[in-house]
Each structure stands twice: as C-alpha cells, then as structure tokens.
Design an enzyme around this catalytic site. Structure first.
Site, PDB file in Angstrom:
ATOM      1  N   GLY A 110     -25.021 -57.358  16.096  1.00  0.00           N
ATOM      2  CA  GLY A 110     -25.113 -57.397  17.550  1.00  0.00           C
ATOM      3  C   GLY A 110     -24.707 -56.057  18.114  1.00  0.00           C
ATOM      4  N   GLU A 133     -29.675 -56.230  15.864  1.00  0.00           N
ATOM      5  CA  GLU A 133     -29.707 -56.666  17.257  1.00  0.00           C
ATOM      6  C   GLU A 133     -30.892 -57.608  17.433  1.00  0.00           C
ATOM      7  OE1 GLU A 133     -29.160 -57.664  20.827  1.00  0.00           O
ATOM      8  OE2 GLU A 133     -27.699 -56.218  20.069  1.00  0.00           O
ATOM      9  N   ILE A 134     -30.674 -58.727  18.117  1.00  0.00           N
ATOM     10  CA  ILE A 134     -31.714 -59.736  18.248  1.00  0.00           C
ATOM     11  C   ILE A 134     -32.611 -59.514  19.467  1.00  0.00           C
ATOM     12  CG2 ILE A 134     -30.399 -61.401  19.635  1.00  0.00           C
ATOM     13  CD1 ILE A 134     -31.541 -63.605  17.792  1.00  0.00           C
ATOM     14  N   ASN A 168     -31.790 -61.584  13.118  1.00  0.00           N
ATOM     15  CA  ASN A 168     -30.850 -62.646  13.460  1.00  0.00           C
ATOM     16  C   ASN A 168     -29.865 -62.806  12.310  1.00  0.00           C
ATOM     17  OD1 ASN A 168     -29.497 -64.998  14.117  1.00  0.00           O
ATOM     18  ND2 ASN A 168     -31.323 -66.069  14.843  1.00  0.00           N
ATOM     19  N   ALA A 169     -28.693 -62.230  12.465  1.00  0.00           N
ATOM     20  CA  ALA A 169     -27.693 -62.246  11.391  1.00  0.00           C
ATOM     21  C   ALA A 169     -27.181 -63.650  11.104  1.00  0.00           C
ATOM     22  CB  ALA A 169     -26.525 -61.330  11.757  1.00  0.00           C
ATOM     23  N   CYS A 188     -18.516 -56.748  17.524  1.00  0.00           N
ATOM     24  CA  CYS A 188     -17.924 -56.164  18.733  1.00  0.00           C
ATOM     25  C   CYS A 188     -18.410 -56.878  19.986  1.00  0.00           C
ATOM     26  CB  CYS A 188     -18.265 -54.678  18.811  1.00  0.00           C
ATOM     27  SG  CYS A 188     -17.676 -53.714  17.409  1.00  0.00           S
ATOM     28  N   ASP A 191     -21.150 -62.719  22.005  1.00  0.00           N
ATOM     29  CA  ASP A 191     -21.311 -63.740  23.034  1.00  0.00           C
ATOM     30  C   ASP A 191     -20.217 -64.795  22.856  1.00  0.00           C
ATOM     31  OD1 ASP A 191     -22.116 -65.750  24.756  1.00  0.00           O
ATOM     32  OD2 ASP A 191     -24.238 -65.617  24.220  1.00  0.00           O
ATOM     33  N   THR A 266     -17.947 -48.589  22.078  1.00  0.00           N
ATOM     34  CA  THR A 266     -19.036 -49.498  22.425  1.00  0.00           C
ATOM     35  C   THR A 266     -19.230 -49.512  23.937  1.00  0.00           C
ATOM     36  OG1 THR A 266     -17.679 -51.484  22.709  1.00  0.00           O
ATOM     37  CG2 THR A 266     -18.395 -50.963  20.463  1.00  0.00           C
ATOM     38  N   GLU A 268     -19.875 -52.060  25.812  1.00  0.00           N
ATOM     39  CA  GLU A 268     -19.134 -53.184  26.384  1.00  0.00           C
ATOM     40  C   GLU A 268     -17.644 -52.858  26.467  1.00  0.00           C
ATOM     41  OE1 GLU A 268     -19.059 -56.759  28.310  1.00  0.00           O
ATOM     42  OE2 GLU A 268     -20.835 -55.713  27.548  1.00  0.00           O
TER      43      GLU A 268
END
Length: 292
Positions: A110, A133-134, A168-169, A188, A191, A266, A268
C-alpha cells in the site's frame, strides 16, 4: 440504477466548484496529460525512447491529475494481473538494471504516492525495493514518478532499485515472493476500516500474519505505522500473538534508520505531522523457524 465509474465520481469531486468551461478545460487537460504519461510509461517499460521536452528534462508527475479515493476495497474484483508463482515473474521489466539473480528484498504494501520508496532508494542502494498499490491512478503516479527520477539521475543510475506494481497483497502476496525472500516489509498508514464488520479487511489479520511469516526471512522486520491508536493496538495484538514474530524493543526501533525514514517520508505521515497528530509505530522481528 447503474453504478458510476470511479473516475467519473473523482472528476465530479475535483470540479465541483468550477464553471462549465473551466470544468471542460480541466477534464480535457487531465485526459491529455494521462494519455501522454501512459505513452511514456509504456515506452519506459519496453526500453524504447520516447519524445522528450525541448529542454530534455522529464518532469515529476503532477498529483492533481491522478486523483483517486483514499482507499480501495481489497475484496472487489479489480481484474489484476499476477504470476502463478514467483518463478513466473519477470522482474527485469520493473528493474532494467538489476543484477542477474537479484531478487526483491523490501516491500512497501500500500505504497501510496511513493514517498517511502523514494526515500529508501538511496538508503538501501544494494537492495531491490517494491511498492505494491491497488489503486490504478496512484500506481500510475508512482510509475511516472520513478520514470522521471531515473531520467533525472541517469548519470548516477539513481532510483534503479525501486519500482511499483498494481497488486492486491491481501490475496496474491505469495504469488510474487518466495518463502523467506523479504528482509523488510512495510505497512504505513493502512486503511483503518473502523467498522467492526470491516475489520476482516484490515491488512494485518491472523491469517495474513502467517503469509507475512512465509515471505519474510528469519531476522527480517515487519514495520507498521498508523495515526489510529485502535488500529495500532489491533496490529500489535495480531503480530504479537503469532508464534513467528517478536516485537522489537523501543531501543531497537530508535536505532533502526528505516523507522526514522518511515516516520517522516510518507505522504500520509507528512499530513499527520502538519495536523500535529500522533504516530504509532510497532516493528516485529521474524523469529527463526522452529526445529521439528
């Protein structure tokens, strides 16, 4: 009622306060920009040249043209491509300069807009680092960012050790990585999935901890960081309960340069810092396999 395409809703949100002409102009610019970036991205993957700006400089991508929702449902059918096994993965497409036999050792699950990838690249110059990353547009942004950084640093072969793929991990991690392949794996600001019925979609669960224990080698580290205390406690609870993980001490975390990088690099994390929010860190070491 027909379900609207995600990109349509993103455009509506982005242009909500624009007039008709301004909105049409923005949509046209974004479509043109994305098309140009897609052509460059495909050319870079194939190793062929593409038309460059007059000054010869490939600029970093503009985030406003890659708008997408903050999270994506990991249980949805995203029509993803993935290898049947790690042996079927062609890593040369992602790392053109990699040494023969060299494998990915670090994964950022992610990875968002790639801030941690970019920061870790010079910090771990001899290791291949992969972001997963999805979200489509976010993945495209990171791809374009890496293409630009590689071009801007081509004289020193900078940023050749990082790449990104859409995946999709939660479903396909063992399809990409062999047993004990990874030395570091990062989660990191994942969600938080606040609702209890959504907790099964969290990136750290009892089942997934076993998959992480499979792909992380003994002595390897699982890094987690979040600004949500409940999620932090959840991840600590599940990783600590797994027989193949043990938590690092505070002294060990403070001495790890990757923890310091994770705290500040990051996107975020930077947002949390601007808002003067809390950051909760927990790192776990993969134990040695038991003797049977």
């Amino acid at each position: 009622m027909l379900k609207r395409d995600q990109s349509e809703m993103d455009i509506e949100a982005e242009t909500a306060n624009m007039g008709k002409e301004e909105k049409e102009s923005f949509v046209h610019k974004r479509q043109k920009y994305r098309q140009e970036q897609e052509e460059k991205r495909l050319a870079a993957k194939k190793g062929v040249s593409f038309e460059q700006p007059e000054d010869g400089e490939i600029k970093l991508p503009k985030k406003r043209y890659y708008r997408q929702r903050a999270h994506s449902n990991p249980f949805s059918d995203h029509q993803l491509e993935y290898p049947e096994s790690p042996a079927d993965m062609d890593w040369d497409v992602l790392y053109p300069n990699r040494k023969e036999g060299q494998k990915v050792e670090v994964a950022d699950i992610g990875c968002g807009f790639g801030g941690l990838l970019v920061a870790l690249s010079p910090q771990l110059p001899n290791q291949l680092i992969l972001g997963m990353e999805i979200r489509v547009q976010v993945t495209n942004y990171v791809e374009d960012r890496i293409v630009a950084l590689r071009h801007q640093n081509k004289e020193t072969d900078g940023y050749q050790n990082i790449s990104v793929l859409r995946g999709n991990a939660m479903k396909f991690l063992p399809n990409f990585f062999e047993k004990g392949q990874l030395s570091k794996i990062f989660f990191c600001f994942p969600d938080p999935h606040f609702k209890q019925r959504k907790h099964k979609a969290r990136i750290v669960t009892t089942t997934l901890c076993s998959e992480y224990a499979y792909v992380v080698r003994p002595g390897g580290i699982v890094y987690t960081i979040t600004d949500v205390k409940d999620l932090h406690e959840w991840m600590v609870k599940h990783l600590a309960a797994h027989p193949l993980f043990e938590r690092l001490t505070k002294e060990e975390e403070d001495a790890d340069p990757c923890v310091a990088t994770m705290l500040v690099e990051t996107e975020e994390g930077k947002k949390v810092a601007r808002n003067e929010g809390d950051k909760f860190v927990a790192c776990f070491r993969r134990k040695e396999n038991p003797e049977w």
